[in-house]
Every structure is written in C-alpha cells, then in structure tokens.
Design an enzyme around this catalytic site. Sequence first.
Site: not given
Length: 487
Positions: A217-219, A221, A276
């Site tokens: 997921g967004s980790t 990024k 995010s």
Amino acid sequence: MNKPLRRIAIFCGLLILALLARDNWLQYVQADSLAKHEKNRRVTIERYSQPRGDIIVDGKPITGSKATPGNDLKYKRTWKDGPMWAPITGYSSQRMGATQLESIDDGILTGNDDRLFFRRTLDMLTGEKKEGGNVVTTLNSAAQKAAYDGLKSKGKGAVAAIDPSTGAILALASTPSYDPGDFAGNSNDEAEKYLSLEKDKDKPMVNRALRETYPPGSTFKVVTAAAALEHGLYDSIDSKTDSPDPWTMPNTTQPLPNEGNIPCKNASLREALRWSCNTVFGKIGSDLGKDKMLETAKKFGFNEQQFVPVRSNASNFPEDMDRPQTALSSIGQFETATTPLQMAMVASAIANDGTLMEPYMVSELQARNLDVIEKHSPKEMSEPLSKGNAQKLQEMMETVVEKGTGTNAQLPNVTVGGKTGTAQHGVANSKNPYAWFISYAKTDSGSPVAVAVVVEDSKASRQDISGGGLAAPIAKDVMKAVIDSKK
C-alpha cells in the site's frame, strides 16, 4: 599343497579381501550418510544425550533443556515465553526435527560443529561431559515483547525492527504463534499437537515477518519518493509537482482516485506524503518509468532473498509492466508485494542517511566455555539514495508523524518519521485491508530503531482499519521499548 586345498585358500583369501573392501566402503565412503540416516537410532540417542546449548537474548537464555527420565532420549528442549520467541528460534523436537535458528545453528547447539572439535577432544581427555555452545542474538527482549503484545489483540500480523546503523534485527514478531515446547518430546500426543498446528488455516508456524509477502500500500510511496529525488524528477520537497487531480493513467480512461477529500492537486512531495496522495506518486512512477523505479526498488533490497541467517522471502517489484501498471505499482498496488522485514529495511536506510546495512540477528556463536567461535561484523548492503536526499525524505516522513496520517506514532522528546499504508486485500478489494506502518525514531545520539508493522486480519470493522489507527501504535511501543532499553 594339493589342488582342492589351494582352491579353498584362494576362495578364503577372496572372502577376506571382499570383507576388507566392504568394511572400508562402509567406514570411509558411506560413514557420513549412515551417521545421518533417519533410521539410525544411535545418532538420535547421542543427539539428545546431553543438554542442548542456548539461544541468548540480552545476555540471558530464552531456551533450556529438561531431563526426561525413563527415556533413551535423555534431554528435550524447553523455551521461556515460547510463543513470543518461536518465530525466531523455531522448534527442536525429538520427533519432528528442528527449524529456524534451532536448525541453522544445530551444530553449535548440539556441540557437533567441526569448529568445536578441539573443545570436544579436550573434554574427552578431561572427562567432561559434552555440551552444546550458544547462539547469541541481536534481539531486544523489550522490543520483542512490545511487538508481540501489540499484535496479539489484532489477530494476524507481524513486526520487524532493525538498528539502522548496523542492520542488527531487534524484533521479529508474528501472530498467531505457537509454543514449541508443546511437541519438543517424542510422544504420540506431542506428534498430534504438531500435526494440528500444521493443519491450522491461520498458519501459526509461519514467521510472517520473513515468509509472508503483502501488498505494501502507501508505505511504498517512500520508495517512489526516493526514486523521484535520486533520478532528478524533483529536487525540492516543498515545490509544487506536476500532478493534476483528477489524473487519468496513461493509455487508459481510468482516473487514479485519492482517498477522501485531500489536497493533492500539484501537491509538493512533503504534502503528498503527508496526505498520501495516490495521484502524485502514481504519476511520479509513470513519469520515471519502470526501469528507474525497478532500479531504486532493487537498491532497497526488493526482488532478492535475505538470509538473516533464517531465509526471508524475496519481496517483489514487477519487472514487466506498462505505464498504468507502473503507476499502480508505485503506490504499492498491482503486483508489488513485500515482507515486513523488507519495509523495515526501507525505513532503516532512510534513517541511516541513505545507507542500507545488511540485516542479521546472530551476533556471536560461542563454545560452552563462552569462547567466541564466530562473530558477525556489520556490512553495508547498498546505498539506495544519497545522504542529502535521505535527509529530505526524513523531513517528509517526520511531517507525516508531526501533522499527517501518522500522529499516533508520536513519542515525547523523540523525533519520529513514518508512513501509513492501507493495502487492498482480496478479489476486488473484498476483504478487510492490510494496515501498515513503517517508521524510525531519532534521538540526540542517532537513530536506534526502524520498524515495520503489518496487521493482516484485524477484527475491527472495515471503516476503522487504517495504518495510522492499528499499526502505528504498535510501532510506537516498539520504538519506545528500544529507546528505554538504552537509557
């Protein structure tokens, strides 16, 4: 000598030669395979004829040995807080064998390692009983307890914590877990307990921190942000990016949505990470292209197995993608998948000013008399980003914790950087999502810990599942435990 006697003599001579040949074949060619044969009961009896060496955490054993009267296998393994440590130690069972550290360092623990030959010879001369050596780990008991206690109430999940400056693993927790002492012996009841664990659909015997891969997921990024800085797509973390909202992915009519009403249009890297923004980081991945994104991901350790010394599955960043798939991969979706250890490595490299140290969790192997047989030296693995760019990314992650989605990880008088993630799970995102949080802590003396937390199967209702809400508090407790243990 008459002819019949001569024939008998020749025949007897041939028999003696055959016997000598067979004896030498058994002793010098087949000796090793026979000694290790699973049906050689003598080897098993010898293996359990003395106490096993210990696995050491914070200078204290977390294992032991227990006499088993009336059994030809005289000693069996014991553990302190077995379920908490089982994902690391593995098990050592008289019937089922051994796994994890109990297997990898079995020679040291049993005293049969070739490096202990001199010690064994000396013990024979002095009449001392043979005993195994010790495996000294890098683990921090307070951090492991904080990680395990935090996960227990959440169902399935994992935590990995690393010292960024050395790569030393401080915690590897996984739930649900099991007690290896339940089947350390050789009884039928213990065998049944083992088989029931193997059949359990929740896989309690799997170390999720090393062996399970999840969409990050967004980790992820933060990896995409590192690629944007390293490849010169953006230099400033506070200047506007070329990021329309809505943004339609190349060669499609499909807009990439953001979660909620957040300010993502042309947002700076700092603000995009704070909120995010899918559009900003998806477009960065698409603009950079798959080759540059893959190059950066590999520098962080993706697409390569790690041995710590227990094997960790390789995390995956896809190598064959079109531009829309690259955009999705760059926000931790499509086929991007990672272990918690890998994401802890990402956070540790950023905290360590761009240098990724090789992760490890055994610092020393010791003989029975505590002589050091082997000592691990920290090793640099790669440099995913420059010191300047790493410090820019630290500023971005610290903003996330100070006034973004990661405020639940704040610690008094400690600088914390982090990134939340809520990853899709199931066909068409039909199952409860995974809640992620990666972070590091900084004190006046440096950065002592980087953490990755994933909560896989929370009992919370779907709308209440978030990295900031479920995973960040666990990371906070682990970081606090490490910092407090150094005071």
